[in-house]
Design an enzyme around this catalytic site. Structure first.
Site, PDB file in Angstrom:
ATOM      1  N   TYR A 116       0.839  -1.205   0.000  1.00 21.18           N
ATOM      2  CA  TYR A 116       0.000   0.000   0.000  1.00 21.18           C
ATOM      3  C   TYR A 116       0.873   1.253   0.000  1.00 21.18           C
ATOM      4  CZ  TYR A 116      -3.722   3.220   1.452  1.00 21.18           C
ATOM      5  OH  TYR A 116      -4.619   4.260   1.534  1.00 21.18           O
ATOM      6  N   LYS A 173       0.982   4.073  -3.058  1.00 16.13           N
ATOM      7  CA  LYS A 173       0.573   5.460  -2.843  1.00 16.13           C
ATOM      8  C   LYS A 173       1.736   6.436  -3.040  1.00 16.13           C
ATOM      9  CE  LYS A 173      -3.785   4.754  -1.984  1.00 16.13           C
ATOM     10  NZ  LYS A 173      -4.831   5.270  -2.887  1.00 16.13           N
TER      11      LYS A 173
END
Length: 253
Positions: free
Chosen positions: A157, A161
């Site tokens: 993640y 991002k």
């Protein structure tokens, strides 16, 4: 935070619109006058969002697809332009997170995280940019505070991002001489379906998770949606290549 935006006569494509931040953003854009294409993999919840919007604004176009498929990303943009005749804003909000001890992260989940969080905004932007150049439009990507700090058990993640933030900046520089605006927001933890379904890995160190929980609590979804609407509208004309942190101080130090 109450930000005045006007999207009258404009068309926005919103991903992740079935729930959480995507739904809140779609509702606010509709109230600002925008015509909407709602995109998500969850067809049932997407229909619920469409019903909420239709009560207060024009009936949106619903496009239920899996954004992990590059062709589906391009088709969503094509469907929007074919239906409405234009595109003024692309709001890339769809995102997923799987927490795992790094050695135990399944390869399929790594690839899915990258596909939805990073590749989908790229393929959607590829398809949208020619239309956005015609309308002096905007792209708004939804990154995360995880793009700026390391978060235990969230390597995939965080990587996706962080990549999205730099993708935003790279595209902004490519089009710095063109009348298109490309920005991102980076929220901290919000009370969305992702938070409700939060499942730390078995045997994790809770103290490590607390390090990125924030001392001021969770961020209000409406506050982030307001900023996305600002950046998507002409009111955000001064922003280009920016990533606005809305995280209640998580990344301050």
């Amino acid at each position: 935070m109450a930000i005045e935006t006007d999207m009258t006569g404009k068309v926005a494509l919103v991903t992740g619109a079935a729930s959480g931040l995507g739904r809140a953003t779609a509702q606010k854009l509709a109230l600002a006058g925008a015509k909407l294409c709602l995109v998500d993999v969850n067809a049932e919840s997407l229909a619920e969002t469409a019903a909420l919007i239709a009560e207060a604004a024009t009936e949106p176009l619903v496009h239920a697809v899996d954004l992990a498929d590059p062709d589906a990303c391009r088709d969503a943009v094509t469907a929007t332009v074919d239906h409405f005749g234009r595109l003024d804003a692309l709001c890339n909000i769809a995102g997923i997170i799987y927490l795992a001890n790094s050695p135990e992260m399944p390869i399929a989940l790594w690839h899915q995280t990258m596909a939805v969080n990073l590749s989908a905004p790229w393929f959607l932007s590829q398809a949208a940019i020619p239309h956005l150049l015609e309308t002096n439009g905007a792209i708004v990507n939804c990154a995360s505070s995880a793009a700026f700090i390391g978060e235990a058990y969230a390597a995939a993640y965080c990587a996706s991002k962080a990549g999205l933030v730099n993708l935003t900046k790279a595209m902004a520089m490519e089009y710095v001489k063109q009348p298109i605006r490309i920005n991102a927001v980076a929220p901290g933890g919000m009370l969305t379906n992702i938070a409700v379904n939060f499942q730390p890995p078995e045997g994790c160190d809770v103290d490590l998770i607390k390090r990125f929980s924030g001392l001021r609590g969770q961020v209000e979804v409406d506050d982030v949606a307001d900023m996305i609407c600002l950046l998507a509208s002409d009111a955000g004309r001064g922003y280009h290549g920016a990533c606005i942190n809305i995280d209640a101080g998580i990344t301050a130090g």
